[in-house]
Design an enzyme around this catalytic site. Structure first.
Site, PDB file in Angstrom:
ATOM      1  N   LYS A   1      38.722 -49.099   9.110  1.00  0.00           N
ATOM      2  CA  LYS A   1      37.536 -48.803   8.305  1.00  0.00           C
ATOM      3  C   LYS A   1      37.636 -47.385   7.752  1.00  0.00           C
ATOM      4  CE  LYS A   1      34.175 -51.576  10.946  1.00  0.00           C
ATOM      5  NZ  LYS A   1      33.702 -52.456   9.873  1.00  0.00           N
TER       6      LYS A   1
ATOM      7  N   ARG B   1      34.057 -62.678  14.705  1.00  0.00           N
ATOM      8  CA  ARG B   1      34.135 -64.147  14.680  1.00  0.00           C
ATOM      9  C   ARG B   1      35.239 -64.655  15.603  1.00  0.00           C
ATOM     10  NH1 ARG B   1      34.952 -63.883   8.278  1.00  0.00           N
ATOM     11  NH2 ARG B   1      33.679 -62.043   8.674  1.00  0.00           N
TER      12      ARG B   1
HETATM   13  N1  BES Z   1      31.154 -54.936  12.773  1.00  0.00           N
HETATM   14  C1  BES Z   1      31.428 -55.255  11.426  1.00  0.00           C
HETATM   15  C2  BES Z   1      30.180 -55.608  10.626  1.00  0.00           C
HETATM   16  C3  BES Z   1      29.154 -54.531  10.476  1.00  0.00           C
HETATM   17  C4  BES Z   1      29.094 -53.782   9.320  1.00  0.00           C
HETATM   18  C5  BES Z   1      28.213 -54.319  11.447  1.00  0.00           C
HETATM   19  C6  BES Z   1      28.123 -52.822   9.173  1.00  0.00           C
HETATM   20  C7  BES Z   1      27.225 -53.362  11.297  1.00  0.00           C
HETATM   21  C8  BES Z   1      27.182 -52.608  10.149  1.00  0.00           C
HETATM   22  C9  BES Z   1      32.381 -56.444  11.332  1.00  0.00           C
HETATM   23  O1  BES Z   1      33.285 -56.575  12.377  1.00  0.00           O
HETATM   24  C10 BES Z   1      33.167 -56.258  10.081  1.00  0.00           C
HETATM   25  O2  BES Z   1      33.874 -55.295  10.008  1.00  0.00           O
HETATM   26  N2  BES Z   1      33.023 -57.171   9.143  1.00  0.00           N
HETATM   27  C11 BES Z   1      33.708 -57.088   7.906  1.00  0.00           C
HETATM   28  C12 BES Z   1      34.219 -58.466   7.575  1.00  0.00           C
HETATM   29  C13 BES Z   1      35.167 -58.505   6.408  1.00  0.00           C
HETATM   30  C14 BES Z   1      36.475 -57.841   6.787  1.00  0.00           C
HETATM   31  C15 BES Z   1      35.397 -59.933   6.018  1.00  0.00           C
HETATM   32  C16 BES Z   1      32.735 -56.607   6.839  1.00  0.00           C
HETATM   33  O3  BES Z   1      31.566 -57.010   6.875  1.00  0.00           O
HETATM   34  O4  BES Z   1      33.124 -55.805   6.012  1.00  0.00           O
HETATM   35 ZN    ZN Z   2      35.044 -55.409  12.117  1.00  0.00          ZN
END
Ligand code: BES
Ligand code: ZN
Ligand code: ZN
Length: 500
Positions: free
Chosen positions: A278, A352
């Site tokens: 990230k 997931r």
């Molecule tokens: N933990 C994150 C989602 C999240 C984002 C939680 C902001 C709380 C605040 C999750 O694991 C994630 O990174 N999801 C990605 C999925 C994508 C790679 C398909 C996302 O939402 O960007």
């Molecule tokens: Zn994630």
């Protein structure tokens, strides 16, 4: 904090400050406000109904009473709740939160709450008021050592017409639920250095020992034997070993009803994104990526304390998602416990993956209905902001029940569709499915992924990524972790129990 109840006599209440509920445009010339105005020496007539205070939702008016007042309390706080017809228990919970936060900031140590909740009955009134007050008083500055605001309310008294025994039962129920919400918030607020999968499992074990729940936590060797290739893959990049936490509540007098409900919560104690790392800005927030898991542990504690009459399972797959020389990588193919193979195209779509194996294990333990809660997608904030959490699933009755339970406790859920067409987006070229579905409908394709592991189950999924953390404080609660969906979980289980 001491919690007490009193039947009706607010004028004699020996507290420093009284907080009174006021409806919008309520008249000071009649009814309760007239009586209060007379007792307070006529000061209300000066301000109620003026621009300073009309009883609008969240509006407050703070008064010091003159010596002529007949009230024992020397200070009075009026708190507006808006229209009378919109009034429900969740209004009362927020009202109480606003009241205690306002009075604490003014240094009151003993507070009387006058919820005036005849319509909802004394028991529910006491429950909502105490729940809201406890939630309202929670702060996130546990690690501050200097310039800390030490003001504390030490005694809280609920004053409402009605039977004292009913008030006492309600207050106890409110305390249990409020403290459960705060437990979930406390767990979510912990920095990841103090909240590893091992520590989360220890905290769950402590809850289990205190409340008579059965506890188990699978370590990586046991996960290996169960074939949990998805959960293990996410965990591999971290020095911290994964845990699959299992809590089991069995009601006194044994099992009742058909089927077995399982609550499953995402427990990523820190989500760096892994190799698909990230951006650094805002990454600190990913300490709360275990909010779903925290909610499960907290709800399980309350379910045991409330003596609910049906058995419930709670599962929390707990991992840290890290990049390292051992981390799983984009392009990897994983074999999940269910046997389905998964192509990983983004290691940041880890929630997931761990839920897939946790749900398969819930099934193995006999679950027939599963509700999972997860901070799963950033996309849910784009769709619904921080107001509603998303609910999706395969069992409309269960979804409706969740929405209704949420409405009753003041947690909002909005259903998103889960048509089978969305599943096309997660077809893989080389395995059964892939773990991302492209830019479109991110919250839905994440749910479509989990759906692949719910065959034979009644299932609903809550995406709480937009609602588990509040960026802004409200008059009734601090900013930071919200504790969603603890109250909905508890209410849902109560509703299920009532049906059996
Ligand atoms: N933990 C994150 C989602 C999240 C984002 C939680 C902001 C709380 C605040 C999750 O694991 C994630 O990174 N999801 C990605 C999925 C994508 C790679 C398909 C996302 O939402 O960007
Ligand atoms: Zn994630
Ligand atoms: Zn995550």
């Amino acid at each position: 904090m001491e919690i007490e109840v009193s039947s009706g006599r607010y004028k004699e209440a020996a507290v420093e400050a009284l907080a009174v509920l006021v409806f919008k445009d309520e008249r000071v010339e009649e009814g309760f406000l007239r009586e209060l105005n007379d007792a307070a020496g006529g000061i209300l007539a000066e301000v109620v109904g003026t621009d300073e205070f009309k009883g609008k939702e969240g509006e407050t008016l703070y008064l010091h009473l003159a010596p002529g007042s007949q009230l024992t309390a020397r200070r009075l706080l009026l708190v507006g709740v808006g229209e009378k017809q919109d009034y429900r228990p969740s209004t009362l919970s927020q009202w109480a939160g606003t009241a205690v936060r306002a009075l604490r900031s003014r240094g009151a140590k003993s507070v009387g709450l006058v919820p005036r909740a005849a319509e909802i009955g004394p028991e529910q009134a006491a429950a909502s008021a105490i729940e809201g007050a406890i939630i309202g008083l929670f702060e996130t500055d546990k690690y501050r050592t200097v310039d800390k605001d030490e003001r504390r309310i030490e005694r809280l008294l609920v004053i409402e017409d009605g039977d004292e025994a009913a008030l006492r039962r309600g207050a106890e129920r409110g305390r249990i639920i409020g403290e459960a919400v705060n437990l979930a918030r406390d767990l979510a607020n912990e920095p990841s250095v103090f909240m590893t999968p091992t520590i989360l499992a220890e905290r769950a074990k402590q809850v289990a020992e205190e409340r008579g729940l059965e506890f188990d936590a699978l370590d990586p060797a046991r996960m290996e034997r169960e074939g949990m290739g998805a959960l293990l893959a996410v965990a591999r990049g971290s020095e911290e070993p994964a845990r699959l936490i299992v809590l089991r509540y069995t009601p006194k007098g044994g099992k009742k009803g058909d089927g077995l409900l399982a609550l499953v919560g995402k427990g990523v104690t820190f989500d760096t994104g892994g190799i698909s790392i990230k951006p650094s800005e805002g990454m600190d927030q990913m300490k709360y990526d275990m909010s779903g898991g925290a909610a499960v542990i907290a709800a399980m504690r309350a379910i045991a304390q409330l003596d609910i009459s049906i058995p419930v399972l709670g599962l929390v797959p707990a991992v840290e998602n890290m990049p390292s020389g051992r981390a799983y990588k984009p392009g990897d193919v994983l074999r999940s416990m269910s046997g389905k193979t998964i192509e990983v195209l983004n290691t940041d779509a880890e929630g997931r993956l761990i839920l897939a194996d946790a749900i398969a294990y819930a099934k193995k333990l006999g679950a027939t209905r599963v509700v999972d809660a997860a901070t799963l997608t950033g996309a849910v904030s784009i769709a619904l902001g921080d107001v509603n959490a998303a609910v999706l699933g395969t069992d409309q009755q269960l979804i409706d029940e969740i929405i209704e339970a949420g409405r009753e406790v003041g947690e909002k859920f909005w259903q998103l569709p889960l048509d089978k067409e969305y599943s096309k987006q997660i077809k893989s070229d080389i395995a059964d499915i892939k773990n991302i579905g492209g830019r479109k409908a991110g919250t839905i394709t994440a749910a479509a992924f989990i759906k692949e592991f719910t065959e034979g189950l009644q299932w609903a999924h809550l995406d709480i990524a937009g609602t588990a953390w509040a960026d802004e404080a409200k008059p009734y609660r601090a900013k930071g972790p919200t504790g969603l969906p603890v109250r909905t979980f508890i209410r849902l289980v109560e509703k299920e129990a009532a049906k059996q």
